[in-house]
Design an enzyme around this catalytic site. Sequence first.
Site, PDB file in Angstrom:
ATOM      1  N   ALA A 318       0.858  -1.192   0.000  1.00  0.00           N
ATOM      2  CA  ALA A 318       0.000   0.000   0.000  1.00  0.00           C
ATOM      3  C   ALA A 318       0.887   1.232   0.000  1.00  0.00           C
ATOM      4  O   ALA A 318       2.083   1.162   0.256  1.00  0.00           O
ATOM      5  CB  ALA A 318      -0.900  -0.002   1.242  1.00  0.00           C
ATOM      6  N   ASN A 321      -0.364   7.947   0.008  1.00  0.00           N
ATOM      7  CA  ASN A 321      -0.654   9.236  -0.621  1.00  0.00           C
ATOM      8  C   ASN A 321      -1.679  10.003   0.226  1.00  0.00           C
ATOM      9  O   ASN A 321      -2.699   9.457   0.634  1.00  0.00           O
ATOM     10  CB  ASN A 321      -1.243   9.029  -2.025  1.00  0.00           C
ATOM     11  N   GLU A 354      -0.884   2.849   7.009  1.00  0.00           N
ATOM     12  CA  GLU A 354      -0.979   3.952   6.034  1.00  0.00           C
ATOM     13  C   GLU A 354      -1.660   5.182   6.630  1.00  0.00           C
ATOM     14  O   GLU A 354      -1.309   6.318   6.296  1.00  0.00           O
ATOM     15  CB  GLU A 354      -1.727   3.490   4.772  1.00  0.00           C
ATOM     16  N   GLU A 376       8.826   5.049   8.144  1.00  0.00           N
ATOM     17  CA  GLU A 376       8.398   3.657   8.062  1.00  0.00           C
ATOM     18  C   GLU A 376       8.525   2.928   9.393  1.00  0.00           C
ATOM     19  O   GLU A 376       7.680   2.104   9.749  1.00  0.00           O
ATOM     20  CB  GLU A 376       9.184   2.933   6.967  1.00  0.00           C
TER      21      GLU A 376
END
EC number: 3.4.11.14
Length: 920
Positions: A318, A321, A354, A376
């Site tokens: 994924a 954005n 995300e 991350e």
Amino acid sequence: MWLAAAAPSLARRLLFLGPPPPPLLLLLSRSSRRRRRLHSLGLAAMPEKRPFERLPADVCPINYSLCLKPDLLDFTFEGKLEASAQVRQATNQIVMNCADIDIITASYVPEGDEEIHATGFNYQNEDEKVTLSFPSTLQPGTGTLKIDFVGELNDKMKGFYRSKYTTPSGEVRYAAVTQFEATDARRAFPCWDEPAIKATFDISLVVPKDRVALSNMNVIDRKPYPDDENVVEVKFARTPVMSTYLVAFVVGEYDFVETRSKDGVCVRVYTPVGKAEQGKFALEVAAKTLPFYKDYFNVPYPLPKIDLIAIADFAAGAMENWGLVTYRETALLIDPKNSCSSSRQWVALVVGHELAHQWFGNLVTMEWWTHLWLNEGFASWIEYLCVDHCFPEYDIWTQFVSADYTRAQELDALDNSHPIEVSVGHPSEVDEIFDAISYSKGASVIRMLHDYIGDKDFKKGMNMYLTKFQQKNAATEDLWESLENASGKPIAAVMNTWTKQMGFPLIYVEAEQIEDDRLLRLSQRKFCASGPYVGEDCPQWMVPITISTSEDSSRAKMKILMDKPEMNVVLKDVKPDQWVKLNLGTVGFYRTQYSSAMLESLLPGIRDLSLPPVDRLGLQNDLFSLARAGIISTVEVLKVMEAFVNEPNYTVWSDLSCNLGILSTLLSHTDFYEEIQEFVKDVFSPIGERLGWDPKPGEGHLDALLRGLVLGKLGKAGHKATLEEARRRFKDHVEGKQILSADLRSPVYLTVLKHGDGTTLDIMLKLHKQADMQEEKNRIERVLGATLSPELIQKVLTFALSEEVRPQDTVSVIGGVAGGSKHGRKAAWKFIKDNWEELYNRYQGGFLISRLIKLSVEGFAVDKMAGEVKAFFESHPAPSAERTIQQCCENILLNAAWLKRDAESIHQYLLQRKASPPTA
């Protein structure tokens, strides 16, 4: 970004008991020999980095007004960019990033002055830059840069690319979608494609009127396009200030489900047409997650909407954005009837990951890719916090240890690991650091830091950080400063030892009873997969250490910060019969080696379950790693494995299963592979009998995961009763008499394929073709490699590159063959060499090429194979996978050393065991 799930991590886990460690001198000489072998193969150092310069700072964007018109039949697009820019110092050229784009015209209009047309476009393809030259000097001030350009909707799953899908009526069509992280916005439009060069975006898409058009922000206008009545222009609201890699647009056919979070944010999940119901689970998770993060950070979600969308062809798992999060179908869609428990858990984690980025990464962005781990590592930690909040029944923090913590330690013990913070220059280097160090070690050290600071001060520090740097960029040091201010602890000093040097420590501990107290002598040295550290200056860490005793196994009796090579600690009021354990909860990022006496006292806690599950897991995990490094004997670890006969915990079994899988792969290079399969059956049979095949009343999520794991392990090892039942249930499933539950499909498919023939494989390929759901297709793809006959293995490998398999899934099919058997490993490696051009062209510089190499070659255990792998990639360069190739070659040598060292003693132990089976 979430990387797609890999095969269970490689060199994990076993256990030890017994004699004291071998003499240090012997180990040093053994370790030195291994290192000399690494050097002789040229594996001990990375190649020199390519020269690289960041973009000049003389011109920078303020706003991009961007209009794109994709052609979904010819796979091209036209673009028009009008960027409001600031010239900071006089220049006659503008340097931007640009790749695979042809500029038609370019000009610059200074505010209140006449347009100046560019007279030359100089493309530096190697550096993915273009220099626009102007006939006169651009003076300091603001103006508008205008560029008309064309590009290709490529099939490489990066930039602005095409994604193939099939309509409900069976027609093949294409969507136009984006994947820009790390450095691929430049494939969609010329831009300043660096995370620190932020701007606002006004995006318009010119699309067929029967297609859905999405971007980061909400639609503010939709009007007919002047030249074509079948086309509309869709205009989106202006974004906040943001980095180019977070821009996104999608044009295709989708259904959606929607809700509003309790904070009033519009949440939608977009699915393939006709599958809206499969978006409901992710929608529920997203709607719970947004308010959780808002409360945790004490910062509201800054956009009016968030869309989550399933993309058919997608390289990563994924991508975060801002306001338009893209997913693989399997990371977002859940079918209430046909999705298994592990898929639900995966979707929950990926959604959590995300959405965390919407704050940590999007609102505050790393200044440069060197600090990628901040994005991350943090998201990979807090996704677990979020899932634990939404689904406490998942026991997700225990799973973290198996899924992330041990995976990171395994990679970080190699000579060819890298620090969490790694200096990044050229774009080709960026993809390399999307690995278990940035994600899993990053998450593990943040978990350790959170435990060291405490939740209250951690939240306070996070709020200070996000508030101070919102809509800006930050470096690792900025986060440490905020957490230090919140907690009053020496955060930077502690954490620099974890992020700026690679590796982690092995803490050796021995104890002495002094009246009513226990004296502990602790020492730290770098843990190396090849044996004890032999360098001159041994790295040191500042290690937060927790110590617990059998008096209360769930609470730390003492917490210390070990900031020197050796340390003595006195525990007050510890009786002689009480055990003492380091690293409560397996939170500290280190391995522990106990003296024989300390370890002996801990082992009954495995059998009687008085040690908590995460501590049972951590103990055996450390022991397995010590065995693999040659510090202790693998036979002693096998003995300890048998103490897990009463184990009820899914994650502990998962870790044991992984260990035995690694050992099985290693011993497939010997002539006593069947003996280790007998051992597997003996270890797993009792839990298999207790669980049975069918769910019992009152069972939950973890019982379903455990049943699938155990039956798969027994079936693969050839356990007679399991094999017979799997064949019976498979036959009923195929004939439509009794459809297999989703949780039983993987173990049943695996079992019948491993012990099946060409007919079984043909039935499986037919099921694959008929499957309407990507999860089911992937489930089948992952087990096809279990087949044993050479001709069937070849058939599976050919299938991997066929149109039947999506490009991103080819990797797991080939990897499954390599992990399935000794012959499969050889066949997969030959297949990769024979088809290298096609595979490399398909994945280019992306991390999928690294994953393909890793899955395919890391199971070899013969010295000469390391040389063969190295030689192949010297003549077939894969720049973004250089570090992975070094790591794989190192692992092959480590496997070979392990086999030489322990194979005979393992064989003798298994034979003795057969002659006189142990009693439970």
